[in-house]
Design a protein around this motif. Structure first.
Motif, PDB file in Angstrom:
ATOM      1  N   ILE A 277      22.251  24.961  40.136  1.00 24.53           N
ATOM      2  CA  ILE A 277      21.880  23.824  39.290  1.00 24.53           C
ATOM      3  C   ILE A 277      22.462  23.980  37.892  1.00 24.53           C
ATOM      4  N   ALA A 278      22.380  25.214  37.352  1.00 22.66           N
ATOM      5  CA  ALA A 278      22.787  25.443  35.964  1.00 22.66           C
ATOM      6  C   ALA A 278      24.302  25.512  35.792  1.00 22.66           C
ATOM      7  N   LEU A 283      29.399  23.857  33.123  1.00 26.11           N
ATOM      8  CA  LEU A 283      30.796  23.427  33.166  1.00 26.11           C
ATOM      9  C   LEU A 283      30.967  22.070  32.503  1.00 26.11           C
ATOM     10  N   ALA A 284      30.027  21.159  32.745  1.00 25.60           N
ATOM     11  CA  ALA A 284      30.128  19.830  32.136  1.00 25.60           C
ATOM     12  C   ALA A 284      29.946  19.899  30.617  1.00 25.60           C
ATOM     13  N   ARG A 285      29.048  20.779  30.178  1.00 19.92           N
ATOM     14  CA  ARG A 285      28.717  20.848  28.749  1.00 19.92           C
ATOM     15  C   ARG A 285      29.740  21.646  27.952  1.00 19.92           C
ATOM     16  N   PHE A 286      30.185  22.778  28.475  1.00 15.57           N
ATOM     17  CA  PHE A 286      31.062  23.668  27.710  1.00 15.57           C
ATOM     18  C   PHE A 286      32.423  23.893  28.354  1.00 15.57           C
ATOM     19  N   THR A 293      36.685  24.049  34.148  1.00 18.07           N
ATOM     20  CA  THR A 293      35.976  22.811  34.493  1.00 18.07           C
ATOM     21  C   THR A 293      35.693  22.653  35.974  1.00 18.07           C
ATOM     22  N   SER A 294      36.085  23.617  36.801  1.00 15.74           N
ATOM     23  CA  SER A 294      35.932  23.480  38.247  1.00 15.74           C
ATOM     24  C   SER A 294      35.279  24.717  38.839  1.00 15.74           C
ATOM     25  N   LEU A 295      34.432  24.499  39.841  1.00 10.93           N
ATOM     26  CA  LEU A 295      33.832  25.622  40.552  1.00 10.93           C
ATOM     27  C   LEU A 295      34.872  26.421  41.330  1.00 10.93           C
ATOM     28  N   ASP A 296      36.027  25.799  41.622  1.00  7.41           N
ATOM     29  CA  ASP A 296      37.100  26.503  42.318  1.00  7.41           C
ATOM     30  C   ASP A 296      37.755  27.562  41.447  1.00  7.41           C
ATOM     31  N   ASP A 297      37.604  27.439  40.137  1.00  6.51           N
ATOM     32  CA  ASP A 297      38.282  28.320  39.188  1.00  6.51           C
ATOM     33  C   ASP A 297      37.604  29.692  39.148  1.00  6.51           C
TER      34      ASP A 297
END
Length: 394
Positions: A277-278, A283-286, A293-297
Protein backbone atom coordinates in the motif's frame (compact mmCIF):
# COMPACT_ATOMS: atom_id res chain seq x y z
CA UNK A 1 11.28 -20.17 58.63
CA UNK A 2 9.43 -20.68 55.35
CA UNK A 3 11.41 -19.98 52.20
CA UNK A 4 10.41 -16.57 50.76
CA UNK A 5 11.05 -16.24 46.97
CA UNK A 6 10.83 -12.45 47.13
CA UNK A 7 13.45 -12.18 49.88
CA UNK A 8 15.68 -14.71 48.12
CA UNK A 9 15.42 -12.69 44.90
CA UNK A 10 16.37 -9.48 46.73
CA UNK A 11 19.41 -11.27 48.14
CA UNK A 12 20.47 -12.27 44.64
CA UNK A 13 19.88 -8.73 43.34
CA UNK A 14 22.20 -7.38 46.03
CA UNK A 15 25.10 -9.37 44.58
CA UNK A 16 25.24 -7.00 41.59
CA UNK A 17 25.63 -3.42 42.76
CA UNK A 18 27.76 -0.31 42.62
CA UNK A 19 29.91 0.25 39.53
CA UNK A 20 29.12 -3.18 38.05
CA UNK A 21 25.38 -2.56 38.07
CA UNK A 22 25.77 1.00 36.79
CA UNK A 23 27.90 -0.31 33.92
CA UNK A 24 25.45 -3.00 32.86
CA UNK A 25 22.51 -0.59 33.12
CA UNK A 26 24.33 2.06 31.07
CA UNK A 27 25.24 -0.44 28.35
CA UNK A 28 21.72 -1.78 28.00
CA UNK A 29 19.96 1.58 28.28
CA UNK A 30 22.27 2.97 25.61
CA UNK A 31 20.96 0.22 23.37
CA UNK A 32 17.50 1.78 23.50
CA UNK A 33 18.86 4.86 21.76
CA UNK A 34 20.83 2.76 19.30
CA UNK A 35 17.53 1.41 17.96
CA UNK A 36 16.43 4.94 17.09
CA UNK A 37 19.78 6.31 15.91
CA UNK A 38 20.53 3.17 13.90
CA UNK A 39 17.20 3.55 12.10
CA UNK A 40 17.88 7.23 11.40
CA UNK A 41 21.33 6.45 10.01
CA UNK A 42 19.89 3.78 7.70
CA UNK A 43 17.13 6.09 6.49
CA UNK A 44 19.59 8.95 5.95
CA UNK A 45 21.84 6.74 3.82
CA UNK A 46 18.87 5.66 1.67
CA UNK A 47 17.67 9.24 1.28
CA UNK A 48 21.12 10.34 0.12
CA UNK A 49 21.13 7.62 -2.56
CA UNK A 50 17.66 8.66 -3.70
CA UNK A 51 17.94 12.46 -3.39
CA UNK A 52 21.19 12.71 -5.36
CA UNK A 53 19.99 10.30 -8.04
CA UNK A 54 22.61 7.66 -7.29
CA UNK A 55 20.02 4.90 -7.02
CA UNK A 56 18.49 5.86 -10.37
CA UNK A 57 21.94 6.05 -11.99
CA UNK A 58 22.86 2.60 -10.68
CA UNK A 59 19.57 1.20 -11.96
CA UNK A 60 20.25 2.66 -15.41
CA UNK A 61 23.69 1.05 -15.47
CA UNK A 62 22.52 -2.44 -14.56
CA UNK A 63 19.65 -2.13 -17.06
CA UNK A 64 22.12 -1.34 -19.83
CA UNK A 65 24.41 -4.15 -18.67
CA UNK A 66 21.78 -6.89 -19.08
CA UNK A 67 18.19 -7.29 -20.21
CA UNK A 68 17.47 -10.12 -17.81
CA UNK A 69 15.22 -8.69 -15.11
CA UNK A 70 16.35 -11.08 -12.40
CA UNK A 71 20.03 -10.30 -13.00
CA UNK A 72 19.24 -6.57 -12.95
CA UNK A 73 17.60 -6.88 -9.54
CA UNK A 74 20.44 -8.99 -8.16
CA UNK A 75 23.22 -6.72 -9.43
CA UNK A 76 21.48 -3.60 -8.16
CA UNK A 77 20.96 -5.17 -4.73
CA UNK A 78 24.58 -6.31 -4.43
CA UNK A 79 26.01 -2.87 -5.26
CA UNK A 80 23.38 -1.11 -3.14
CA UNK A 81 24.15 -3.24 -0.08
CA UNK A 82 27.89 -2.73 -0.39
CA UNK A 83 27.55 1.04 -0.90
CA UNK A 84 25.16 1.49 2.01
CA UNK A 85 27.45 -0.59 4.25
CA UNK A 86 30.36 1.66 3.28
CA UNK A 87 28.37 4.83 3.92
CA UNK A 88 27.27 3.57 7.34
CA UNK A 89 30.72 2.25 8.22
CA UNK A 90 31.58 4.94 10.82
CA UNK A 91 28.36 4.14 12.69
CA UNK A 92 29.04 0.40 12.46
CA UNK A 93 32.59 0.80 13.77
CA UNK A 94 31.39 2.90 16.71
CA UNK A 95 28.47 0.69 17.75
CA UNK A 96 29.96 -2.74 17.11
CA UNK A 97 33.63 -2.18 17.86
CA UNK A 98 34.48 0.87 19.99
CA UNK A 99 31.34 0.72 22.14
CA UNK A 100 31.67 -3.03 22.71
CA UNK A 101 35.35 -2.61 23.60
CA UNK A 102 34.50 0.26 25.94
CA UNK A 103 32.18 -1.97 27.94
CA UNK A 104 34.59 -4.90 27.91
CA UNK A 105 32.39 -7.09 25.73
CA UNK A 106 34.74 -7.56 22.76
CA UNK A 107 38.09 -9.35 22.90
CA UNK A 108 39.15 -8.88 19.27
CA UNK A 109 41.45 -6.22 17.88
CA UNK A 110 40.27 -4.11 14.96
CA UNK A 111 41.86 -6.32 12.29
CA UNK A 112 40.24 -9.52 13.56
CA UNK A 113 36.90 -7.81 14.10
CA UNK A 114 37.04 -6.16 10.69
CA UNK A 115 37.78 -9.40 8.84
CA UNK A 116 34.75 -11.07 10.42
CA UNK A 117 32.56 -8.09 9.61
CA UNK A 118 33.70 -8.25 5.98
CA UNK A 119 32.87 -11.95 5.79
CA UNK A 120 29.46 -11.33 7.37
CA UNK A 121 28.79 -8.49 4.93
CA UNK A 122 29.70 -10.68 1.96
CA UNK A 123 27.42 -13.51 3.03
CA UNK A 124 24.51 -11.26 4.00
CA UNK A 125 24.79 -9.26 0.77
CA UNK A 126 24.62 -12.40 -1.35
CA UNK A 127 21.64 -13.71 0.64
CA UNK A 128 19.69 -10.44 0.73
CA UNK A 129 20.35 -9.84 -2.98
CA UNK A 130 18.88 -13.25 -3.80
CA UNK A 131 15.91 -12.52 -1.55
CA UNK A 132 15.28 -9.16 -3.22
CA UNK A 133 15.55 -10.80 -6.65
CA UNK A 134 12.75 -13.18 -5.73
CA UNK A 135 10.61 -10.48 -4.13
CA UNK A 136 11.08 -8.13 -7.09
CA UNK A 137 10.05 -10.94 -9.45
CA UNK A 138 6.86 -11.34 -7.39
CA UNK A 139 6.25 -7.59 -7.61
CA UNK A 140 6.62 -7.56 -11.39
CA UNK A 141 4.39 -10.60 -11.81
CA UNK A 142 1.56 -9.35 -9.59
CA UNK A 143 1.74 -5.59 -8.88
CA UNK A 144 -1.26 -5.76 -6.53
CA UNK A 145 -1.05 -9.14 -4.81
CA UNK A 146 2.74 -9.46 -4.75
CA UNK A 147 2.88 -9.35 -0.95
CA UNK A 148 1.60 -12.94 -0.77
CA UNK A 149 4.37 -14.30 -2.96
CA UNK A 150 6.95 -12.11 -1.23
CA UNK A 151 5.91 -13.53 2.15
CA UNK A 152 6.28 -17.11 0.91
CA UNK A 153 9.70 -16.38 -0.59
CA UNK A 154 10.95 -14.65 2.56
CA UNK A 155 9.79 -17.37 4.96
CA UNK A 156 11.22 -20.08 2.72
CA UNK A 157 14.52 -18.21 2.73
CA UNK A 158 14.51 -17.89 6.52
CA UNK A 159 13.72 -21.60 7.00
CA UNK A 160 16.48 -22.56 4.55
CA UNK A 161 19.00 -20.38 6.40
CA UNK A 162 18.01 -21.80 9.80
CA UNK A 163 18.53 -25.30 8.42
CA UNK A 164 21.95 -24.72 6.83
CA UNK A 165 23.45 -22.21 9.28
CA UNK A 166 24.78 -24.75 11.81
CA UNK A 167 26.55 -26.74 9.10
CA UNK A 168 27.75 -24.13 6.62
CA UNK A 169 27.58 -20.61 8.07
CA UNK A 170 28.46 -20.67 11.77
CA UNK A 171 31.67 -22.72 11.24
CA UNK A 172 32.99 -19.88 9.05
CA UNK A 173 33.21 -17.66 12.14
CA UNK A 174 34.05 -20.10 14.92
CA UNK A 175 35.62 -23.50 15.38
CA UNK A 176 33.20 -26.25 16.42
CA UNK A 177 34.72 -29.36 17.97
CA UNK A 178 33.03 -32.30 19.73
CA UNK A 179 32.93 -31.78 23.48
CA UNK A 180 35.26 -34.35 25.10
CA UNK A 181 33.77 -37.13 27.16
CA UNK A 182 33.03 -36.06 30.69
CA UNK A 183 30.28 -35.15 33.16
CA UNK A 184 29.05 -32.15 31.14
CA UNK A 185 28.71 -34.06 27.88
CA UNK A 186 27.03 -36.98 29.62
CA UNK A 187 24.58 -34.70 31.47
CA UNK A 188 23.62 -32.76 28.34
CA UNK A 189 23.10 -35.87 26.20
CA UNK A 190 21.14 -37.50 29.01
CA UNK A 191 18.76 -34.52 29.15
CA UNK A 192 18.52 -34.57 25.35
CA UNK A 193 17.63 -38.28 25.22
CA UNK A 194 15.13 -37.89 28.06
CA UNK A 195 13.33 -35.14 26.19
CA UNK A 196 13.45 -36.53 22.64
CA UNK A 197 16.07 -34.20 21.19
CA UNK A 198 17.65 -35.98 18.18
CA UNK A 199 21.32 -35.33 18.91
CA UNK A 200 24.16 -37.73 19.68
CA UNK A 201 26.92 -35.16 20.13
CA UNK A 202 27.62 -31.84 21.81
CA UNK A 203 29.89 -29.25 20.21
CA UNK A 204 32.21 -26.74 21.88
CA UNK A 205 32.62 -23.29 20.29
CA UNK A 206 35.72 -21.10 20.67
CA UNK A 207 33.74 -17.90 21.31
CA UNK A 208 36.17 -16.57 23.93
CA UNK A 209 38.44 -15.17 21.22
CA UNK A 210 35.61 -12.78 20.35
CA UNK A 211 33.78 -12.13 23.63
CA UNK A 212 33.40 -13.21 27.25
CA UNK A 213 29.64 -13.65 26.90
CA UNK A 214 28.10 -16.96 27.91
CA UNK A 215 26.11 -18.68 25.18
CA UNK A 216 24.68 -22.00 24.00
CA UNK A 217 22.05 -23.16 21.54
CA UNK A 218 20.21 -26.04 19.94
CA UNK A 219 20.22 -24.92 16.31
CA UNK A 220 19.06 -26.26 12.97
CA UNK A 221 16.01 -28.06 11.63
CA UNK A 222 15.43 -31.79 11.34
CA UNK A 223 18.65 -33.53 10.40
CA UNK A 224 20.78 -30.43 10.91
CA UNK A 225 19.90 -30.07 14.62
CA UNK A 226 23.04 -29.48 16.69
CA UNK A 227 23.67 -28.86 20.40
CA UNK A 228 26.48 -26.41 21.06
CA UNK A 229 27.88 -24.41 23.95
CA UNK A 230 30.70 -21.92 24.00
CA UNK A 231 33.93 -22.16 25.94
CA UNK A 232 32.91 -19.29 28.22
CA UNK A 233 30.02 -21.39 29.49
CA UNK A 234 32.36 -24.36 30.00
CA UNK A 235 34.28 -22.28 32.57
CA UNK A 236 31.20 -22.15 34.81
CA UNK A 237 30.22 -24.69 37.52
CA UNK A 238 28.68 -27.92 36.23
CA UNK A 239 25.16 -27.24 37.53
CA UNK A 240 25.12 -23.81 35.88
CA UNK A 241 26.06 -25.44 32.57
CA UNK A 242 23.22 -27.93 33.06
CA UNK A 243 20.78 -25.11 33.78
CA UNK A 244 21.73 -23.26 30.59
CA UNK A 245 21.66 -26.37 28.41
CA UNK A 246 18.30 -27.44 29.83
CA UNK A 247 16.94 -24.04 28.81
CA UNK A 248 18.32 -24.44 25.28
CA UNK A 249 16.93 -27.96 24.97
CA UNK A 250 13.59 -26.49 26.00
CA UNK A 251 13.47 -24.41 22.84
CA UNK A 252 13.63 -27.57 20.76
CA UNK A 253 11.25 -29.65 22.87
CA UNK A 254 8.67 -26.85 22.95
CA UNK A 255 8.89 -26.49 19.14
CA UNK A 256 9.91 -22.86 19.39
CA UNK A 257 11.64 -22.94 16.01
CA UNK A 258 8.55 -23.93 13.99
CA UNK A 259 6.32 -21.72 16.13
CA UNK A 260 8.62 -18.76 15.53
CA UNK A 261 8.55 -19.37 11.79
CA UNK A 262 4.74 -19.38 11.88
CA UNK A 263 4.64 -16.21 13.96
CA UNK A 264 7.11 -14.44 11.72
CA UNK A 265 5.15 -15.56 8.67
CA UNK A 266 2.24 -13.51 9.99
CA UNK A 267 4.49 -10.56 10.83
CA UNK A 268 6.21 -10.65 7.43
CA UNK A 269 2.83 -10.89 5.70
CA UNK A 270 1.62 -7.78 7.53
CA UNK A 271 4.83 -5.93 6.68
CA UNK A 272 4.57 -6.75 2.98
CA UNK A 273 0.87 -5.91 2.95
CA UNK A 274 1.69 -2.47 4.36
CA UNK A 275 4.48 -2.13 1.81
CA UNK A 276 2.11 -3.00 -1.03
CA UNK A 277 0.00 0.00 0.00
CA UNK A 278 2.76 2.43 1.00
CA UNK A 279 5.18 1.77 -1.86
CA UNK A 280 2.92 3.02 -4.70
CA UNK A 281 2.12 6.09 -2.60
CA UNK A 282 5.83 6.78 -2.07
CA UNK A 283 6.51 6.43 -5.78
CA UNK A 284 3.67 8.78 -6.67
CA UNK A 285 4.68 11.34 -4.04
CA UNK A 286 8.48 11.31 -4.30
CA UNK A 287 9.29 9.09 -7.29
CA UNK A 288 9.60 11.86 -9.92
CA UNK A 289 12.03 13.74 -7.70
CA UNK A 290 14.10 10.59 -7.19
CA UNK A 291 13.68 9.40 -10.81
CA UNK A 292 12.12 6.15 -9.56
CA UNK A 293 8.53 5.88 -10.74
CA UNK A 294 7.90 2.19 -11.47
CA UNK A 295 7.69 -0.95 -9.36
CA UNK A 296 9.67 -2.65 -12.14
CA UNK A 297 12.67 -0.46 -11.33
CA UNK A 298 15.28 -2.13 -9.07
CA UNK A 299 15.85 1.33 -7.58
CA UNK A 300 12.74 0.80 -5.45
CA UNK A 301 15.04 -1.10 -3.04
CA UNK A 302 16.15 2.01 -1.07
CA UNK A 303 12.48 3.04 -0.75
CA UNK A 304 11.58 -0.43 0.46
CA UNK A 305 14.46 -0.19 2.92
CA UNK A 306 13.17 3.09 4.35
CA UNK A 307 9.68 1.70 4.85
CA UNK A 308 10.93 -1.58 6.36
CA UNK A 309 13.19 0.33 8.75
CA UNK A 310 10.29 2.45 10.00
CA UNK A 311 7.97 -0.54 10.33
CA UNK A 312 10.70 -2.53 12.08
CA UNK A 313 11.17 0.12 14.75
CA UNK A 314 7.42 0.31 15.35
CA UNK A 315 7.20 -3.48 15.63
CA UNK A 316 10.12 -3.77 18.08
CA UNK A 317 7.91 -4.16 21.19
CA UNK A 318 5.83 -6.86 19.47
CA UNK A 319 8.81 -8.89 18.26
CA UNK A 320 10.56 -8.50 21.61
CA UNK A 321 7.47 -9.77 23.41
CA UNK A 322 7.19 -12.74 21.06
CA UNK A 323 10.80 -13.78 21.68
CA UNK A 324 10.69 -12.99 25.40
CA UNK A 325 7.61 -15.19 25.85
CA UNK A 326 9.41 -18.16 24.33
CA UNK A 327 12.45 -17.48 26.49
CA UNK A 328 10.26 -17.56 29.60
CA UNK A 329 8.78 -20.88 28.50
CA UNK A 330 12.29 -22.28 27.97
CA UNK A 331 13.31 -20.99 31.42
CA UNK A 332 10.50 -22.94 33.07
CA UNK A 333 11.33 -26.04 31.04
CA UNK A 334 14.99 -25.68 32.01
CA UNK A 335 14.14 -25.46 35.71
CA UNK A 336 12.06 -28.62 35.50
CA UNK A 337 14.73 -30.48 33.52
CA UNK A 338 17.88 -29.40 35.38
CA UNK A 339 16.22 -28.96 38.78
CA UNK A 340 18.94 -26.54 39.86
CA UNK A 341 17.22 -23.24 40.75
CA UNK A 342 20.21 -21.71 42.57
CA UNK A 343 22.47 -22.43 39.61
CA UNK A 344 19.85 -21.00 37.26
CA UNK A 345 19.73 -17.82 39.36
CA UNK A 346 23.52 -17.63 39.44
CA UNK A 347 23.84 -17.82 35.66
CA UNK A 348 21.04 -15.25 35.29
CA UNK A 349 23.10 -12.85 37.41
CA UNK A 350 26.16 -13.44 35.24
CA UNK A 351 24.13 -12.71 32.10
CA UNK A 352 23.02 -9.46 33.76
CA UNK A 353 26.56 -8.13 33.47
CA UNK A 354 25.49 -6.77 30.08
CA UNK A 355 21.71 -6.62 30.53
CA UNK A 356 19.89 -4.23 32.83
CA UNK A 357 18.95 -6.38 35.78
CA UNK A 358 15.88 -4.62 37.21
CA UNK A 359 13.92 -2.70 34.56
CA UNK A 360 10.42 -1.39 35.11
CA UNK A 361 7.59 -3.54 33.73
CA UNK A 362 6.91 -1.23 30.76
CA UNK A 363 10.62 -0.94 30.03
CA UNK A 364 10.98 -4.72 30.03
CA UNK A 365 7.94 -5.14 27.79
CA UNK A 366 9.22 -2.63 25.23
CA UNK A 367 12.96 -3.25 25.06
CA UNK A 368 13.77 -6.73 26.38
CA UNK A 369 13.79 -9.72 24.01
CA UNK A 370 14.79 -11.91 27.00
CA UNK A 371 13.45 -11.83 30.54
CA UNK A 372 15.40 -9.48 32.78
CA UNK A 373 17.74 -10.85 35.43
CA UNK A 374 15.21 -10.02 38.14
CA UNK A 375 12.42 -11.86 36.33
CA UNK A 376 14.60 -14.92 35.79
CA UNK A 377 15.87 -15.08 39.37
CA UNK A 378 12.35 -14.61 40.76
CA UNK A 379 11.11 -17.41 38.48
CA UNK A 380 13.85 -19.69 39.79
CA UNK A 381 13.17 -18.82 43.42
CA UNK A 382 9.45 -19.42 43.02
CA UNK A 383 10.21 -22.79 41.44
CA UNK A 384 12.53 -23.58 44.35
CA UNK A 385 9.81 -22.67 46.87
CA UNK A 386 7.48 -25.24 45.29
CA UNK A 387 10.10 -28.04 45.32
CA UNK A 388 11.91 -27.65 48.64
CA UNK A 389 10.84 -31.08 49.87
CA UNK A 390 12.07 -32.96 46.79
CA UNK A 391 15.46 -34.66 47.26
CA UNK A 392 16.62 -34.39 43.63
CA UNK A 393 16.57 -30.56 43.62
CA UNK A 394 20.17 -29.45 43.43
Amino acid sequence: MAFDPELATRAWMATLNGAARAKSDAYFEGGYWLILWGALVAIAVDLVLLRFGWAAALSARVTRFTRRRGVQSWLFAIVYLLVTALMALPWTIYTRFFRERHYGLLNQDFAAWGSEQLLALTLSSLAVALLFTGIHAAIRRSPRGWWIGATAITIAGIAFFVAIAPLYVEPLFNKYVPLPDGPVRSAVLSMARANGVPADNVFLVDASRQTDRISANVAGLGGTTRIALNDNLMKQPADEIRAVMAHELGHYVLNHGPKMIIAFTLIVAVVFLVLSIALPWMLARFGPRWRVTSLDDPAILPIVSILVTIIGVLLTPATNTLIRTQEMEADRFGLNAARAPESFASIAMKLSQYRKIEPGPIEEALFFDHPSGHTRVLTAMRWKAEHLDQPDVR
